[in-house]
Design a protein around this motif. Structure first.
Motif: not given
Length: 205
Positions: A171-191
């Motif tokens: 669950e800790h692994l899943v939480q970190r993955i989701r946190h990182g992907l959400r961060h990228i989602q809100y920063r279109s310049h990274l995409i």
């Protein structure tokens, strides 16, 4: 860029008015990626991990591009249920459901580009695509991860939110993955940067 990249560039230029969507899947385990970090001189940082390490979660991600619109990242996780006979990766139905959700979120036709994974060419998935006028599929040239911007998403995730982390539970692994992907989602310049790294360009039509 090789011949495969040139051919792909020509095909993508014909994607008029559609979202250009790249897909890839990656697996993550309890063993964290290693990255350089700071420490006191003579004291090498130590990250303790569990002795057994196997895939705990798979992520299928879509990077979505359209001139005049902010780039998007859409993803879905799949947990390993731990059973020996259980499926550890995405089925063609999982991909079908992901594409349906992406179509609803993007609100327009999709030109999908992905690799030659067997499940991507499953009969059920081909029949599904053939029956949808909003979906066009192209396959990347063999052994061409450098043409897929989703590879850049995995790199950002592994070098940032997952590196040198002692995961206490799945669950800790899943939480970190989701946190990182959400961060990228809100920063279109990274995409956008992940697409730029491939050398591919999208020309307005």
């Amino acid at each position: 860029m090789g011949q495969g990249g040139v051919a792909l560039r020509g095909r993508l230029a014909a994607a008029r008015g559609a979202w250009l969507v790249f897909e890839d899947e990656a697996g993550f385990s309890m063993t964290p990626p290693q990255a350089k970090t700071w420490s006191q001189r003579g004291r090498t940082p130590v990250v303790r991990v569990r002795g057994r390490s196997r895939r705990r979660i798979s992520i299928a991600a879509l990077t979505c591009y359209k001139p005049g619109h902010k780039s998007r990242l859409i993803y879905r996780p799949r947990r390993d249920d731990g059973r020996r006979d259980g499926r550890k990766s995405f089925s063609w139905r999982d991909y079908r459901d992901l594409l349906i959700a992406a179509h609803q979120q993007l609100g327009g036709p999709i030109v999908l580009v992905w690799d030659n994974l067997n499940v991507h060419k499953a009969v059920g998935l081909r029949e599904f695509a053939a029956a949808r006028d909003w979906l066009t599929i192209y396959y990347l040239p063999p052994y061409a991860p450098d043409l897929n911007p989703v590879e850049g998403i995995w790199s950002l995730l592994r070098r940032g939110w997952l590196s040198n982390v002692t995961f206490s539970t799945p669950e800790h692994l899943v939480q970190r993955i989701r946190h990182g992907l959400r961060h990228i989602q809100y920063r279109s310049h990274l995409i956008d940067g992940c697409l730029a790294e491939t050398g591919l360009t999208i020309r307005p039509t």
